[in-house]
Design a protein around this motif. Structure first.
Motif, PDB file in Angstrom:
ATOM      1  N   CYS A 151       5.156   4.277  -1.673  1.00 56.64           N
ATOM      2  CA  CYS A 151       3.919   4.256  -2.455  1.00 56.64           C
ATOM      3  C   CYS A 151       4.107   3.322  -3.649  1.00 56.64           C
ATOM      4  CB  CYS A 151       3.551   5.663  -2.932  1.00 56.64           C
ATOM      5  SG  CYS A 151       1.894   5.757  -3.684  1.00 56.64           S
ATOM      6  N   SER A 192      -2.419   7.946   6.486  1.00 56.43           N
ATOM      7  CA  SER A 192      -2.078   8.285   5.108  1.00 56.43           C
ATOM      8  C   SER A 192      -0.706   7.741   4.744  1.00 56.43           C
ATOM      9  CB  SER A 192      -2.105   9.816   4.931  1.00 56.43           C
ATOM     10  OG  SER A 192      -1.015  10.415   5.608  1.00 56.43           O
ATOM     11  N   GLU A 195       1.421   5.477   0.299  1.00 53.37           N
ATOM     12  CA  GLU A 195       0.229   4.620   0.301  1.00 53.37           C
ATOM     13  C   GLU A 195       0.205   3.872   1.617  1.00 53.37           C
ATOM     14  OE1 GLU A 195      -2.798   2.503   0.436  1.00 53.37           O
ATOM     15  OE2 GLU A 195      -2.638   4.030  -1.145  1.00 53.37           O
ATOM     16  N   CYS A 196      -0.754   4.228   2.480  1.00 48.42           N
ATOM     17  CA  CYS A 196      -0.765   3.709   3.845  1.00 48.42           C
ATOM     18  C   CYS A 196      -0.828   2.181   3.900  1.00 48.42           C
ATOM     19  CB  CYS A 196      -1.901   4.327   4.647  1.00 48.42           C
ATOM     20  SG  CYS A 196      -3.564   4.009   3.992  1.00 48.42           S
ATOM     21  N   MET A 197      -1.447   1.557   2.901  1.00 51.36           N
ATOM     22  CA  MET A 197      -1.571   0.103   2.926  1.00 51.36           C
ATOM     23  C   MET A 197      -0.275  -0.602   2.537  1.00 51.36           C
ATOM     24  SD  MET A 197      -5.468  -0.460   1.522  1.00 51.36           S
ATOM     25  CE  MET A 197      -6.797   0.568   2.164  1.00 51.36           C
ATOM     26  N   PHE A 202      -0.250  -2.359   8.526  1.00 50.48           N
ATOM     27  CA  PHE A 202      -1.409  -1.499   8.339  1.00 50.48           C
ATOM     28  C   PHE A 202      -2.649  -2.041   9.043  1.00 50.48           C
ATOM     29  CE2 PHE A 202      -5.339  -0.562   5.996  1.00 50.48           C
ATOM     30  CZ  PHE A 202      -5.396   0.808   6.199  1.00 50.48           C
ATOM     31  N   ILE A 218      -9.111   7.300   6.244  1.00 50.00           N
ATOM     32  CA  ILE A 218      -8.029   6.636   5.518  1.00 50.00           C
ATOM     33  C   ILE A 218      -7.853   7.311   4.165  1.00 50.00           C
ATOM     34  CG2 ILE A 218      -7.272   4.483   4.437  1.00 50.00           C
ATOM     35  CD1 ILE A 218      -8.935   2.998   6.558  1.00 50.00           C
ATOM     36  N   SER A 220      -6.058   6.662   0.677  1.00 50.29           N
ATOM     37  CA  SER A 220      -5.453   5.516  -0.002  1.00 50.29           C
ATOM     38  C   SER A 220      -5.828   5.503  -1.475  1.00 50.29           C
ATOM     39  CB  SER A 220      -5.940   4.212   0.657  1.00 50.29           C
ATOM     40  OG  SER A 220      -5.599   3.082  -0.106  1.00 50.29           O
ATOM     41  N   ASN A 221      -4.952   4.920  -2.310  1.00 51.05           N
ATOM     42  CA  ASN A 221      -5.317   4.732  -3.717  1.00 51.05           C
ATOM     43  C   ASN A 221      -6.149   3.462  -3.912  1.00 51.05           C
ATOM     44  OD1 ASN A 221      -3.451   2.479  -3.965  1.00 51.05           O
ATOM     45  ND2 ASN A 221      -1.786   3.949  -4.326  1.00 51.05           N
ATOM     46  N   THR A 243     -10.099   8.549  -1.714  1.00 47.62           N
ATOM     47  CA  THR A 243      -9.218   8.079  -2.774  1.00 47.62           C
ATOM     48  C   THR A 243      -9.272   9.041  -3.938  1.00 47.62           C
ATOM     49  OG1 THR A 243      -8.565   6.093  -4.017  1.00 47.62           O
ATOM     50  CG2 THR A 243     -10.912   6.686  -4.052  1.00 47.62           C
ATOM     51  N   THR A 266      -8.554   0.569  -8.556  1.00 50.18           N
ATOM     52  CA  THR A 266      -9.162   1.631  -7.740  1.00 50.18           C
ATOM     53  C   THR A 266     -10.674   1.665  -7.919  1.00 50.18           C
ATOM     54  OG1 THR A 266      -7.149   2.984  -7.751  1.00 50.18           O
ATOM     55  CG2 THR A 266      -9.219   4.119  -7.310  1.00 50.18           C
TER      56      THR A 266
END
Length: 488
Positions: A151, A192, A195-197, A202, A218, A220-221, A243, A266
């Motif tokens: 993350c 998830s 942080e999945c990205m 991804f 999804i 994600s932050n 988020t 964000t």
């Protein structure tokens, strides 16, 4: 006349129960066994009524074609009227009608289903029906895949120990899991982290999930969101993005994530998702660092037609470390949040003023024979190393590992998951909760118990949440008294 599923509609057959859900209208339906045959004849490809009838006919004995055609017409036209499917003379007409989710047509609601004051969308009667249907024959319908434990933020309240945020799921494991989920008829897949990205694959993983026609969510932050990811989300018709926004005061949000500038990333990316008509859901966990801020977050979300939820419940880290709980609200601070929520929720006020409210509260006790938790009934999760666990946050309760076993075997035969399914309220704290007069204001949770217990015991009562339930009851009943006095 042509009929077709809408692009944001999903259909599944759950052991003879037909299920259709739409992310565009936030609604769903169940059908009986006969209706399931009609429902499952539909697809994302346009079909004439006669083509649909051809599919349906072999499933019924001694029923003439005209009868089935008449029933099909009524059945499908009802789904059209309710917004789940579309019909038209040409494929071009179907495409024009298939508008999908848009913020121009949705207004989120805050509806109260119990006496626990949180801001959330209410579960529908359909979901309650499915839970009862699955009670004695669990069916996996939703699955959360942790793509990476890494993350780019270090949130002060996180239940995942920061020193364990090290791993990415392998491509082989990810694609194997998708294939297994598809064969098991799973509907919803959540991507998830961490942080999945942060996962280098991804974008490819997101495309692959949609290729299986999953209802993709999804978590994600959003700080790593870019235009290419947005394009993939739109192309694949991603169903939901969730988020966390901790405050509208940048310094407060950044103090919680411990990353300077994270608020603007964000917030600005939430606005980008809105511009692109991608469904976004904002959570605002309330803790010491933002205890006076959540109201402004919820207000901002509602102004932008975003579903919003606040939560003053915080759990310990899954390895039983409790240092993150230094950020948890005290019982008195929880009380202030509860009071604020009640004051802002007209639906809840109406419920509180109901003549039988107090009586229903006193009669609402936990049935000793009632299933303790819905865990293992329709959902579970996995982490990047292949471990399968029951629900978000309970990563110590390993049910099996997908590098060593199949998901279907773990779901059906894991000793731990079958033990969890067998638990009843009489097992929690030796039955103490079944005698408590605060049941209407409490929602016992095994993962919160286990994470905070030094021994990891999920059946050990967490006294902090008992105290919060008592405060909840005290505030709600006093508020009711004050409202009644005002009416006199």
């Amino acid at each position: 006349m042509l009929y077709r599923q809408k692009k944001d509609t999903y259909i599944r057959n759950y052991d003879g129960i037909g299920y259709i859900t739409s992310t565009g209208i936030f609604n769903d339906r169940c059908t009986n066994e006969s209706g399931t045959v009609f429902l499952c004849a539909l697809s994302r490809k346009p079909q004439t009524l006669d083509e649909l009838v051809d599919k349906i006919m072999p499933q019924f004995v001694d029923v003439d074609r005209e009868t089935i055609k008449a029933d099909a017409t009524e059945f499908y036209d009802t789904l059209v009227a309710d917004g789940f499917i579309i019909k038209g003379e040409t494929e071009e007409e179907l495409n024009a009608k298939d508008s999908g989710f848009t913020y121009n047509a949705i207004q989120p609601k805050t509806i109260r289903e119990d006496f626990t004051p949180t801001i959330q969308r209410a579960d529908s009667d359909t979901q309650e029906f499915l839970e009862k249907h699955f009670k004695d024959k669990p069916h996996l319908t939703s699955f959360q895949i942790e793509l990476t434990s890494r993350c780019n933020e270090r949130c002060v309240h996180c239940y995942i120990p920061h020193d364990l945020k090290l791993y990415d799921i392998t491509e082989d494991l990810y694609y194997s899991v998708l294939e297994q989920l598809s064969k098991m008829g799973v509907l919803s897949v959540t991507l998830s982290g961490g942080e999945c990205m942060c996962h280098p694959k991804f974008k490819e993983f997101l495309r692959a999930a949609k290729n299986y026609d999953f209802y993709v969510n999804i978590l994600s932050n959003l700080t790593l969101l870019d235009d290419e990811i947005i394009a993939i989300m739109k192309e694949g018709n991603v169903s939901s993005v969730q988020t966390s926004l901790y405050s509208m005061i940048p310094e407060h949000h950044d103090a919680i994530t411990t990353v300077k500038g994270s608020f603007y990333k964000t917030r600005n990316n939430i606005l980008k998702l809105i511009e692109n008509d991608l469904p976004i859901h904002v959570s605002c966990p309330t803790m010491k660092g933002n205890k006076d801020d959540y109201g402004d977050v919820v207000k901002w979300c509602h102004e932008h037609k975003i579903r919003a939820q606040t939560d003053y419940i915080m759990m310990a880290e899954f390895n039983h470390e409790t240092s993150n709980l230094a950020n948890r609200l005290s019982v008195e601070e929880c009380g202030k949040v509860i009071s604020d929520i009640i004051a802002d929720d007209e639906d809840y006020k109406k419920a509180i003023l109901a003549p039988d409210f107090v009586q229903r509260c006193s009669e609402n006790q936990f049935n000793p024979e009632r299933r303790l938790c819905g865990v293992g009934v329709s959902s579970c999760c996995m982490v990047a190393n292949g471990n399968v666990y029951p629900c978000a946050g309970w990563q110590e309760m390993v049910l099996g590992n997908l590098k060593e076993d199949t998901l279907e075997n773990i779901w059906n035969n894991s000793e731990k998951i079958n033990w969890l399914r067998s638990l009843k309220f009489k097992d929690l704290g030796g039955g103490e909760c079944c005698k408590c007069d605060r049941a209407a204001f409490c929602a016992p949770c095994m993962v919160r118990n286990a994470n905070e217990s030094p021994t990891g015991n999920p059946l050990e009562i967490n006294r902090h949440f008992c105290a919060v339930a008592a405060k909840n009851k005290e505030i709600v009943l006093k508020y009711r008294e004050s409202l009644l006095k005002e009416k006199k």
